[in-house]
Structures are given as structure tokens and as C-alpha cells.
Write a protein that holds these residues in place. Structure first.
Motif, short mmCIF file in Angstrom:
data_model
loop_
_atom_site.label_atom_id
_atom_site.label_comp_id
_atom_site.label_asym_id
_atom_site.label_seq_id
_atom_site.Cartn_x
_atom_site.Cartn_y
_atom_site.Cartn_z
N TRP A 119 0.82 -1.22 0.00
CA TRP A 119 0.00 0.00 0.00
C TRP A 119 0.85 1.26 0.00
CZ3 TRP A 119 -4.34 -0.91 -1.97
CH2 TRP A 119 -5.03 -2.10 -1.70
N GLN A 130 1.28 1.53 -3.70
CA GLN A 130 0.07 1.75 -4.48
C GLN A 130 -0.67 3.03 -4.11
OE1 GLN A 130 -0.95 -0.26 -7.09
NE2 GLN A 130 1.05 -1.21 -6.78
N THR A 131 -0.77 3.33 -2.82
CA THR A 131 -1.51 4.51 -2.35
C THR A 131 -0.69 5.23 -1.28
OG1 THR A 131 -2.69 3.15 -0.71
CG2 THR A 131 -3.78 3.51 -2.83
N GLU A 165 -12.68 -6.74 -1.86
CA GLU A 165 -11.89 -6.81 -3.09
C GLU A 165 -12.37 -5.82 -4.16
OE1 GLU A 165 -9.35 -8.26 -2.45
OE2 GLU A 165 -9.41 -10.45 -2.35
N ALA A 203 -12.43 -2.30 -5.56
CA ALA A 203 -11.58 -1.10 -5.44
C ALA A 203 -12.39 0.16 -5.18
CB ALA A 203 -10.77 -0.94 -6.72
N ASP A 204 -13.69 0.13 -5.51
CA ASP A 204 -14.52 1.32 -5.31
C ASP A 204 -15.01 1.46 -3.88
OD1 ASP A 204 -14.29 1.95 -8.01
OD2 ASP A 204 -16.05 0.75 -8.54
N ASN A 230 -6.28 -4.54 3.51
CA ASN A 230 -7.13 -4.03 2.44
C ASN A 230 -6.93 -2.54 2.15
OD1 ASN A 230 -8.85 -6.51 1.88
ND2 ASN A 230 -9.08 -6.29 4.09
#
Length: 620
Positions: free
Chosen positions: A51, A54-55, A252, A254-255, A282
Motif C-alpha cells: 500500500w 500503491q496509495t 476486493e 476497489a470502489d 485491504n
């Protein structure tokens, strides 16, 4: 995905249960999911690394010192930077499984980062309930824990509040004391630890972490002796969250953003392994709730809830009891809660049906549909997930079905089905306690958890299981009739609501069931019309309160149909709160039946004394 009320329908949130049942020739029953457990992460540190790539700018953790202060947050990239730095310090200090990191303080951002840093370096972290340091008088359990672990470093949020505890354990260790303060005397400030220059040793140590590496030591309650240190491996933690992702399908997507506001302590598996790891696995956001469901502290939880509305709400039954009262009184909070929360999750103890009904009623009244209410079941030894109720049950108490990768073995014990657990989520044993480890498993390697379950419908196992009490807690009356303590406790709390905070069931070796009642003093005071300053003994001795308890006993008897094992003939209100030192209560507010009965033998004797005027009888 979401309804007009802003919430997802249960069918879109969860995977459908798929269960198989094998009834063996020896009478045992094997229950497991037909869904294979997919590959899990190597270790929890892989989640943080992922993460942070990714973010990187997303908020991972947040906290605030008081309810009128802004939230202080840490992003995923900043968390990883501090974790790697703290891991360098940990390795330089020579910490290892034989000299782990011990954390005595409550949940905080520093607590989280320090624990993650230890695990990143392949060193176990052991969070110990702050109650053993801040509420204990003799520190006996804390001493036994520290003596067992022989820590290399001990973290406290502040040296002053922990001064007595630190003094009590000083002769038992050679650990470095680390504090959340900037000026903690001889203690090392955590800010200094987290600012350590990252060394090459960190990457090497992290690469060596594997599924069998010990991630944590978590302690059992120790209600029947010295607390045991449960080994939690990386495999246990990651496989548990992989199974959760396969049952909570929305994770799972993504939104769907996962936001949690949580007080549940990280010294317990529910708060640490279930909730914290759920967020980390998550890529969600966790705001640390500095309140808890206790008098004087729940106002903080409510203020935080008004500031941060979670997408999933977690609590124990006592917390739901307090939340329901607040939702009834606050229209705006009620609209936001039922409009924005996807579903509510309860665990730690069975939720009395009256609370389930109240939540459902408020939700329907507010947004036109019932808020999904789900639960799960397991223990510290199962990290904690063994079953998950990933569907909307018809009533409270359904603990769901086995998660992917986990098997249950049901074995006849008297008139009950004792349940045992096997899977990658189950502990390999207890630290430095080979004999206890050997006693904890049967010949097939199933963990002997000590609970009993029953099928919601034996012909439809996919409808889930119900917790049916602790096998060791149940007892027989002189008539030979078994008393199901877990079931009766919940029914009793419901019948005596709102006057009973909790109930301990007794009557062993007698003709009748009796209740020891921990009163809800606030509700009792209100019924008696007494001021807040009224003494506890005055409150529980008030005739209106005693009449209210008597009416509750009569209600339970009527509902149960009068069977001797299904209601109590007497109740005794306890003036002294549950004791931490006595092992009567955990941080989560769960009452240990056996510990209370042992410690309060005099109260049990009072219930058996026909001449006593202290107990309250069931009318009729």
C-alpha cells in the motif's frame, strides 16, 4: 452497489456460504467450507509495503488527544518510512523471539508503528493489556508475563502513569524503556526510535521473515491461572485475513473504501488481528477511538463517531447497548449512522436479542431497512477467525460457518456438541509451555477450544452455527438437568434489561439456578430516582430496583416455560465491580464466569442461604 440509503445490500457485501458436512462413524462431525483458501501474503509487512507503493498518500492511521482536537494522521508511505527506521533500532538493540518487544500501553499510532516495525524485523511484538499496569494493585500477572517473555524493549505511552508498574517489573528484565513522551527521563523517546537511520540489515531481516516466523505473543485472560502466551505466526495472521477477504466480497472491490473507527484493544485478538489487520490488508484507514464502552468514556467514542463515520462498525455487546441509547437521543447521529455504515459487527460475547431488535427497529425507522448485523467466532489461538457469519442471520447469536481453509470437528459432550478447530489460522502452541501445548490439541491436530455449538438447522448447515456456551461452564442440577450457562446468561440479561450489566449463572449441585448480577448502576439510579451521587449500595438496595429485578426474573420464567434449568429463582446484585486482578473481566468487558464464581464464593453462599434477605426472589 449501494442502496438509496447509502448502504450496500447484504447479497453484494458477502460471498454465499458453501459448506460440506461429513458425519463420521465415530459420531464426530467434520464441517468445512467447500471454497479453497487462496494464497495468502508471506507476512503482514508485505501489506504495508504494497500500500505504500500503491496509495502512498492515503491515510493509514489517525488519532487525536481529545475530542475537540484535529485528527493527527499518518499516510501509508510515512508509516513504512517510520517502520523501517524503528526496525533498524530494534535490530541494533539485539531484539529477537527470545527478547521480544513488549507494549504496555493502549492503542495509538506509535503503538501500531512500533509493533509493525518489530514484525518487519522478524521480532515478535507482545501487547499486554494496560489494565495489568494501570488498574492492578499487585502486578502479579504483569510480572509473570514479563518474566516469561524476557523483553529486549518495553514501550509505554508515558513514564508517569506507568511508573508503579515499571518499578514492579524492573528486577525481572534488562529491557530498554521506550516512551511516547519527548521528555521521559531515562526512557528513549519513540520519536528518536522512529528517526533512526535505516540500515541495510532491515531489508535483509525483512526478506528472512516467513510464514512460520512468530509475529506476536498474545496473552489469554489467565482467569484460571497464569496467563498463557499464545504464539501468533505470520501464517496465522495472513491466512485469517485472506479467508476474510474471500467471505467479505466487498473488500476486493476497489470502489469500496474501508474506514474503521475502533477502540478495541490491540492486546486482544479481536482488535489487533481482526480489525487492525483488516484495515492493513485491504488498504483502509483506521482512526483510533480513545473512548470505550464504559461510564465517562463512551462520550469520547460518540464525539469521535460524529467526527468520523466508519463504513463498518465494530463493537462488543456493552458498546452496542450504549450506542442504542445515544442513537435514540440524537436524530442527526442516527441518520448518519444508518445512512453511511454498511453493516455492524459484534463479537467478544453473544449479543442479547433485545439489542439486536433495537438496532433493527432504529434502522428501519430511520432509513427504511434493517442494518445488516453480523458476527464471527474464534479465539486468541485461532487468530481469531474460525467461523464467519457472512450473511444476514434471522436473529442474534449466529456465528456463521467455517471460513475457507478451516475445519471444525464437532464431538458429542453430554447433550452438547463440543467444537474443535484445525487450519492455518490455528496457533502452533504456547510459548515455553510444551505440556500446555500438548494438552491443547487432540490426536488429529484439532485445537480444543472448549466451546460448544449447535446448528441453526441440521439439515441446512449453510444457515450457520450458534454458540452454545463453554463446555466447562455448563453444569447439572440435582434433577440431572443440564444448565446451558451461555444461553441462559444472554436470556437473563435480556429479561433484566436495562438493570443488568452482566450476569453470572450459578446453582451447581443444587435444585435451582441463581444469578449473580453486575448492575447497570446508571439505569438502576434512574429507576430509583436517585442522584448521581447516591452510593452503589443505596442504589441496589432501593425497593424499586429490587422490584425491577424481580419482574425481570418473572419475565424470564414465563418466557422459558418454567423449566428449572431455563430460569433463575434468585438474584443477588453485586456492589463491587468486576475485578481485573481477579481475572473477572477483560478490556472488552467480557465477564469470566468461572473466575467470578471462584472469587465471590461468599456471594454464591448468600444465594443459597434461605434466611438471607439480600437476594431477590422470582415471584410466583
Amino acid at each position: 452497489m449501494t442502496s438509496a440509503a447509502g448502504r450496500a445490500h447484504p447479497d453484494t457485501l458477502f460471498a454465499a456460504p458453501a459448506i460440506t458436512v461429513d458425519r463420521r462413524a465415530d459420531g464426530s462431525i467434520i464441517v468445512k467450507s467447500t471454497v479453497a483458501l487462496q494464497a495468502a501474503a508471506r507476512c503482514v509487512g508485505d501489506w504495508l509495503e504494497h500500500w505504500a507503493r500503491q496509495t502512498p498518500a492515503k491515510v493509514f492511521l489517525g488519532e487525536r488527544a481529545k475530542v475537540d482536537a484535529p485528527w493527527t494522521t499518518v499516510t501509508y508511505s510515512d508509516a513504512l518510512r517510520q517502520v523501517r527506521s524503528a526496525a533498524s533500532w530494534i535490530l541494533a538493540q539485539g531484539l529477537s523471539a527470545q527478547r521480544p518487544l513488549v507494549i504496555l500501553s493502549d492503542n495509538s499510532v506509535d503503538h501500531a508503528l512500533f509493533a509493525l516495525a518489530a514484525m518487519h524485523a522478524g521480532v515478535p511484538a507482545a501487547a499486554i493489556s494496560p489494565a495489568y499496569s494501570l488498574m492492578s494493585r499487585d502486578f502479579d500477572k504483569l510480572k509473570s508475563m514479563v518474566g516469561l517473555l524476557d523483553p529486549g524493549a518495553i514501550y509505554v505511552s508515558g513514564t508517569k502513569p506507568f511508573a508503579a508498574a515499571l518499578a514492579a517489573i524492573k528486577p525481572l528484565h534488562t529491557a530498554v524503556i521506550v516512551t511516547g513522551e519527548t521528555d521521559g527521563g531515562d526512557a528513549v523517546p519513540f520519536r528518536q526510535v522512529a528517526a533512526t537511520s535505516e540500515s541495510a540489515a532491515v531489508a535483509k531481516a525483512f526478506a528472512a521473515v516467513g510464514p512460520d516466523t512468530i509475529a506476536k505473543f498474545l496473552f489469554t485472560s489467565g482467569s484460571t491461572g497464569i496467563p498463557k502466551a499464545v504464539i501468533n505466526t505470520q501464517r496465522m495472521l495472513t491466512s485469517s485475513q485472506q479467508a476474510k477477504a474471500q467471505t467479505w466480497a466487498f473488500l476486493e472491490n476497489a470502489d469500496d473504501d474501508l474506514v474503521i473507527l475502533d477502540w478495541l484493544p490491540w492486546s486482544h485478538t479481536f482488535g489487533a488481528n481482526h480489525n487492525f489487520n483488516l484495515v492493513l490488508r485491504n488498504g483502509g484507514t483506521l482512526y483510533v477511538d480513545g473512548g470505550k464502552p464504559a461510564p465517562g468514556l463512551f462520550a469520547t467514542s460518540l464525539a469521535n463517531l460524529r467526527s468520523v463515520m466508519p463504513t463498518v462498525y465494530f463493537n462488543v455487546p456493552r458498546g452496542f447497548d450504549m450506542l442504542i441509547s445515544a442513537l435514540r437521543e440524537d436524530d442527526e447521529l442516527r441518520r448518519r449512522f444508518f445512512g453511511e455504515v454498511k453493516f455492524a459487527f459484534y463479537a467478544g460475547a453473544a449479543l442479547p436479542q433485545n439489542m439486536w431488535d433495537a438496532m433493527e427497529e432504529l434502522s428501519i425507522k430511520t432509513v427504511g431497512r434493517a442494518l445488516p448485523m453480523v458476527s464471527a467466532w474464534g479465539s486468541t489461538e485461532t487468530s481469531p477467525l474460525a467461523t464467519d457469519c457472512h450473511f444476514q442471520a434471522k436473529r442474534s447469536g449466529n456465528i456463521g460457518v467455517p471460513i475457507p481453509g478451516t475445519e471444525l470437528k464437532l464431538v458429542r459432550s453430554g447433550d452438547k456438541l463440543e467444537v474443535r478447530v484445525r487450519g492455518p489460522n490455528v496457533t502452533p502452541g504456547y510459548w515455553k509451555a510444551g505440556d500446555l501445548t500438548a494438552q491443547a490439541f487432540d490426536a488429529e491436530g484439532f485445537y480444543l477450544i472448549g466451546d460448544a455449538v449447535t446448528f441453526a438447522d441440521p439439515d441446512r448447515p449453510e444457515l450457520g452455527l450458534f454458540f452454545d456456551g463453554r463446555v466447562a461452564e455448563d453444569f447439572k442440577l440435582n434433577s440431572g438437568t443440564w444448565v446451558s450457562v451461555g444461553t441462559l446468561r444472554v436470556a437473563g440479561i435480556t429479561a433484566l434489561s436495562p438493570l443488568a450489566q452482566d450476569i453470572v449463572v450459578t446453582g451447581h449441585g443444587g435444585d435451582h439456578v441463581r444469578f449473580l448480577v453486575f448492575p447497570n448502576i446508571t439505569a438502576c439510579r434512574a429507576l430509583a430516582g436517585l442522584p448521581d451521587s447516591a452510593d452503589t449500595n443505596e442504589v441496589i438496595g432501593d425497593e424499586k430496583v429490587r422490584a425491577g429485578i424481580a419482574a425481570g426474573l418473572a419475565k424470564l420464567k414465563a418466557q422459558a416455560g418454567g423449566g428449572s434449568s431455563t430460569h433463575a429463582t434468585r438474584a443477588l446484585l453485586l456492589a463491587e465491580p468486576a475485578s481485573v486482578d481477579g481475572g473477572e473481566i477483560t478490556d472488552k468487558g467480557y465477564i469470566n464466569q468461572r473466575a467470578v464464581l471462584t472469587r465471590r464464593a461468599a456471594a454464591v453462599a448468600t444465594l443459597q442461604d434461605d434466611a438471607s434477605g439480600e437476594w431477590i426472589g422470582c415471584p410466583g
